[in-house]
Design an enzyme around this catalytic site. Structure first.
Site, PDB file in Angstrom:
ATOM      1  CG  LEU A  44      -2.065   1.123   1.306  1.00  0.00           C
ATOM      2  CD1 LEU A  44      -2.554   0.251   0.548  1.00  0.00           C
ATOM      3  CD2 LEU A  44      -3.044   0.783   2.089  1.00  0.00           C
ATOM      4  CG  ASP A  45       1.145   4.049  -3.341  1.00  0.00           C
ATOM      5  OD1 ASP A  45       2.417   2.643  -3.757  1.00  0.00           O
ATOM      6  OD2 ASP A  45       0.532   3.600  -4.595  1.00  0.00           O
ATOM      7  NE  ARG A  46       6.818   8.346   3.218  1.00  0.00           N
ATOM      8  CZ  ARG A  46       7.165  10.008   3.020  1.00  0.00           C
ATOM      9  NH1 ARG A  46       7.571  10.454   1.974  1.00  0.00           N
ATOM     10  NH2 ARG A  46       7.824  10.188   4.239  1.00  0.00           N
ATOM     11  CB  SER A  48      -2.372   4.543  -0.187  1.00  0.00           C
ATOM     12  OG  SER A  48      -2.197   4.868  -1.361  1.00  0.00           O
ATOM     13  NE  ARG A 143       1.110   6.432  -7.429  1.00  0.00           N
ATOM     14  CZ  ARG A 143       1.439   7.356  -6.061  1.00  0.00           C
ATOM     15  NH1 ARG A 143       2.086   6.683  -4.635  1.00  0.00           N
ATOM     16  NH2 ARG A 143       0.362   8.739  -5.968  1.00  0.00           N
TER      17      ARG A 143
END
Length: 182
Positions: A44-46, A48, A143
Site C-alpha cells: 500500500l503506497d506511502r 495511501s 498506484r
C-alpha cells in the site's frame, strides 16, 4: 496454524519493516507491529491509508497478493470533481494506462464515509468540488487506483483501502492491528 494480521496503515507509513538507505527517518511497519515473522501480503503506497494484511504463511501471502488469484480489493477514494454515472463508465469497462488496459472495476459514488481525520489533511480548493467513490479492483498494479482516476479526469485526493477479499478495516483504528483466524 498461519497468522494473519489486519493492519490499518496510516498515511505516510511505508509498507515494509525497514527503511534502509533513506537519508530521512520514515515511519515503517516496525513502528506499529512488534509481531515477529509476519510479512506484508501486498503493498500500500506511502500516501495511501487503510487495510494491509500481514502473514507468516507464504501460500496465504501469495493467495492474497498475486494478481492471478484476482482477490477483490475495495478502496474508498476521495476525488476532485463531481462525476455522474457516465463519467464513471470508463472505470467500469477498463482504463488504458501506460502499462496497458486495466480490468473492469466496480465504481460508484458514495456518501462521504465516516473516517478518521487524515494527518496531514488533504488539500481543499473551494472552487473545485470533490466527492467519494467506492472502487473495487481485482488486480494490483503500482498506484493503479490513483492512475485510473487520473486517467478519467478525477485526481485522487485521499485513498483508503477498506477491504481485501472478505477482510475489512471495520473496527480497526489507524496504526492498530487485529489478528484473525485463517
Amino acid at each position: 496454524m498461519a497468522r494473519l494480521l489486519l493492519f490499518n496503515k496510516p498515511f505516510g507509513v511505508l509498507s515494509q519493516f525497514t527503511d534502509r538507505g533513506s537519508p530521512t527517518e520514515r515511519a515503517t511497519l516496525s513502528d506499529f507491529i512488534a509481531v515477529k515473522g509476519v510479512y506484508p501480503a501486498g503493498r500500500l503506497d506511502r500516501d495511501s491509508e487503510g487495510l494491509l494484511l500481514l502473514t507468516d504463511d507464504g501460500r496465504l501471502q501469495a493467495r492474497i497478493a498475486e494478481p492471478r488469484f484476482k482477490l477483490p480489493k475495495t478502496y474508498l477514494v476521495q476525488v476532485e470533481g463531481d462525476p455522474d454515472d457516465a463519467a464513471l463508465a470508463p472505470l467500469r469497462t477498463g482504463v488504458r494506462l501506460k502499462d496497458g488496459m486495466t480490468l473492469p472495476a466496480e465504481a460508484k459514488r458514495i456518501d462521504a464515509p465516516e473516517l478518521w481525520p487524515r494527518v496531514p489533511p488533504i488539500r481543499v480548493r473551494k472552487s473545485v468540488p470533490d466527492c467519494w467513490l467506492s472502487i473495487t479492483i481485482r488486480e494490483g498494479r503500482n498506484r493503479q487506483v490513483r492512475r485510473m482516476t487520473a486517467a478519467v479526469g478525477l485526481p485522487t485526493l485521499r485513498l483508503v483501502r477498506w477491504s481485501v477479499g472478505d477482510w475489512t478495516l471495520e473496527g480497526i483504528a489507524p496504526g492498530e492491528f487485529r489478528e484473525v483466524a485463517v
